[in-house]
Design a protein around this motif. Structure first.
Motif, PDB file in Angstrom:
ATOM      1  N   GLN A 176      46.816  34.030 -44.796  1.00 21.26           N
ATOM      2  CA  GLN A 176      47.233  32.775 -44.155  1.00 21.26           C
ATOM      3  C   GLN A 176      48.633  32.404 -44.643  1.00 21.26           C
ATOM      4  OE1 GLN A 176      45.657  30.278 -41.996  1.00 21.26           O
ATOM      5  NE2 GLN A 176      44.635  32.186 -41.426  1.00 21.26           N
TER       6      GLN A 176
ATOM      7  N   ASP B  99      52.176  26.832 -47.186  1.00 20.69           N
ATOM      8  CA  ASP B  99      53.024  25.685 -46.796  1.00 20.69           C
ATOM      9  C   ASP B  99      54.496  26.018 -47.041  1.00 20.69           C
ATOM     10  OD1 ASP B  99      50.651  24.492 -46.289  1.00 20.69           O
ATOM     11  OD2 ASP B  99      50.825  22.920 -47.808  1.00 20.69           O
TER      12      ASP B  99
ATOM     13  N   PHE C 239      52.083  24.236 -38.041  1.00 19.92           N
ATOM     14  CA  PHE C 239      50.780  23.782 -38.531  1.00 19.92           C
ATOM     15  C   PHE C 239      49.795  23.615 -37.369  1.00 19.92           C
ATOM     16  CE2 PHE C 239      53.015  22.146 -42.446  1.00 19.92           C
ATOM     17  CZ  PHE C 239      52.329  22.958 -43.324  1.00 19.92           C
ATOM     18  N   LYS C 240      50.285  23.100 -36.251  1.00 21.09           N
ATOM     19  CA  LYS C 240      49.404  22.898 -35.089  1.00 21.09           C
ATOM     20  C   LYS C 240      48.891  24.234 -34.552  1.00 21.09           C
ATOM     21  CE  LYS C 240      50.967  18.434 -33.375  1.00 21.09           C
ATOM     22  NZ  LYS C 240      51.821  17.754 -32.385  1.00 21.09           N
TER      23      LYS C 240
ATOM     24  N   LEU D 149      48.373  26.878 -36.411  1.00 20.37           N
ATOM     25  CA  LEU D 149      47.336  27.293 -37.378  1.00 20.37           C
ATOM     26  C   LEU D 149      46.033  26.532 -37.154  1.00 20.37           C
ATOM     27  CD1 LEU D 149      49.179  27.589 -40.801  1.00 20.37           C
ATOM     28  CD2 LEU D 149      48.061  29.409 -39.526  1.00 20.37           C
ATOM     29  N   GLU D 150      46.198  25.245 -36.859  1.00 24.58           N
ATOM     30  CA  GLU D 150      45.033  24.379 -36.633  1.00 24.58           C
ATOM     31  C   GLU D 150      44.234  24.873 -35.414  1.00 24.58           C
ATOM     32  OE1 GLU D 150      45.969  20.359 -35.405  1.00 24.58           O
ATOM     33  OE2 GLU D 150      44.826  19.607 -37.098  1.00 24.58           O
ATOM     34  N   LYS D 151      44.941  25.203 -34.359  1.00 23.70           N
ATOM     35  CA  LYS D 151      44.281  25.677 -33.143  1.00 23.70           C
ATOM     36  C   LYS D 151      43.560  27.012 -33.394  1.00 23.70           C
ATOM     37  CE  LYS D 151      44.947  26.018 -28.203  1.00 23.70           C
ATOM     38  NZ  LYS D 151      45.698  25.621 -27.040  1.00 23.70           N
TER      39      LYS D 151
ATOM     40  N   ARG E 203      42.478  28.028 -36.294  1.00 26.24           N
ATOM     41  CA  ARG E 203      41.358  27.768 -37.198  1.00 26.24           C
ATOM     42  C   ARG E 203      40.164  27.197 -36.403  1.00 26.24           C
ATOM     43  NH1 ARG E 203      38.473  28.924 -41.161  1.00 26.24           N
ATOM     44  NH2 ARG E 203      37.803  27.359 -42.615  1.00 26.24           N
ATOM     45  N   ALA E 204      40.455  26.282 -35.488  1.00 29.10           N
ATOM     46  CA  ALA E 204      39.394  25.675 -34.675  1.00 29.10           C
ATOM     47  C   ALA E 204      38.681  26.748 -33.852  1.00 29.10           C
ATOM     48  CB  ALA E 204      39.985  24.608 -33.754  1.00 29.10           C
TER      49      ALA E 204
END
Lengths: 188, 161
Positions: free
Chosen positions: A127, A130, A150-151, A153-155, A157-158
């Motif tokens: 991963q 930061d 970050f967004k 990565l968030e997507k 991860r979801a």
């Protein structure tokens, strides 16, 4: 004028001038250009101009367009609900490096990251930290802000969380006295 | 993108989407707000987009775009723009609607691999006002006809997030 017949654009333009200044009209309207042979001539001239512009484009201009295109791709992907498993953080980072026309090694040197670490991130074996993300923001002169990365990565991860059935089943045995109703079933 | 509301001073998020058949019917009935005959662009090769606030479905502006392929003009042409009546002139409710539509055309030009080039052929009397409103456009005069101008490149536009 006959009832039901729409006004010509020239008539509309004349009528608008009774109500608005030319500046106000320009702020609210673009009228159609010439038609027929005049339009053909205009397009031919523009085609020649465009060809010349393409031939004389500087490397910096080309890079701006390529990077804008990439940023729109990222924004477009983040806006949609659909998930494409190929459009992950590493994919967009690879694109970023490719569009710079740099090797991974050179890019790693540019952002002072160990080439091995960059390689692991690009191959999705690690991963991104930061630190890497903030350096991407700084490298891109904030054209690709940290939040955008970050967004992504968030997507990603979801998507992974929703598909990890094995882990969900494993954790199920640890949970007691949960809610008995389901919104999904209630809405049916 | 955001629209500035003059009365409150607030900014409101807006979206641009392709017009649906129903939207064309709404605009056709709404003659008081839109003067152009948008219905005739419904079945043409160009694409018509609407701008509206995120929280409402009231159309505030329309743009018609025509794509010119790489072998020809290699650009997106702004064929038509119209802002709704209540957002024109001195007493307008929201500002920069046409600006957002033009920025959207620039974005389309980038996304469709036309290098950000946008073409429009403004009325001669409006040319300098377009430049005032939307920045210093690169223009040149058609050598064949002194009164006709083209706007070949509009690469300054970066749509707001």
């Amino acid at each position: 004028m006959k009832k039901g017949k729409s006004k010509s654009y020239d008539e509309i333009f004349e009528a608008l001038q009774q109500e608005y200044t030319l500046e106000e009209i320009a702020e609210s309207f673009v009228f159609p250009g010439p038609q027929g042979p005049e339009r053909e001539a205009m397009l031919a001239e523009f085609t020649a101009f465009r060809k010349h512009a393409r031939a004389t484009e500087t490397p910096e201009e080309k890079l701006i367009v390529r990077m804008l295109e990439l940023r729109f791709q990222v924004q477009h992907y983040l806006k949609t609900d659909a998930v494409d498993e190929h459009l992950h953080f590493a994919h967009f980072l690879k694109e970023y490096i490719t569009r710079l026309a740099k090797t991974n090694k050179d890019f790693a040197a540019d952002i002072d990251i160990d080439p091995a670490e960059l390689s692991l991130v690009l191959n999705r074996r690690r991963q991104p930290t930061d630190k890497l993300i903030y350096r991407l923001q700084i490298h891109s002169n904030e054209n690709f802000p940290a939040v955008l990365w970050f967004k992504l990565l968030e997507k990603e991860r979801a998507y992974e969380l929703s598909r990890n059935k094995e882990l969900i089943d494993k954790e199920r045995k640890h949970v007691k006295k949960g809610l008995t109703f389901s919104f999904k079933k209630l809405s049916k | 993108m955001f629209l500035h509301e003059y009365v409150t001073g607030k900014c409101h998020p807006a979206i641009i989407e392709l017009m649906t058949k129903k939207d064309f019917d709404v605009v056709k009935r709404d003659k008081g707000r839109f003067k152009f005959d948008w219905h005739k662009y419904k079945l043409q090769i160009c694409e018509v987009y609407k701008l509206q606030l995120k929280r409402t479905n009231i159309i505030l502006g329309l743009i018609c775009l025509t794509e010119h392929c790489k072998e020809t003009a290699d650009a997106i042409e702004i064929s038509l723009i119209e802002v709704s009546a209540e957002n024109r002139g001195k007493g307008k409710q929201y500002g920069n609607i046409a600006g957002c539509l033009i920025a959207f055309a620039c974005q389309q030009s980038i996304e469709k691999d036309h290098g950000g080039y946008v073409l429009l052929a403004p009325k001669t009397r409006l040319l300098k006002h377009y430049q005032t409103a939307y920045g210093p456009l690169y223009t040149y005069q058609n050598r064949r006809k002194a009164t006709r101008y083209h706007v070949p490149g509009w690469r300054r536009g970066r749509p707001s997030d």
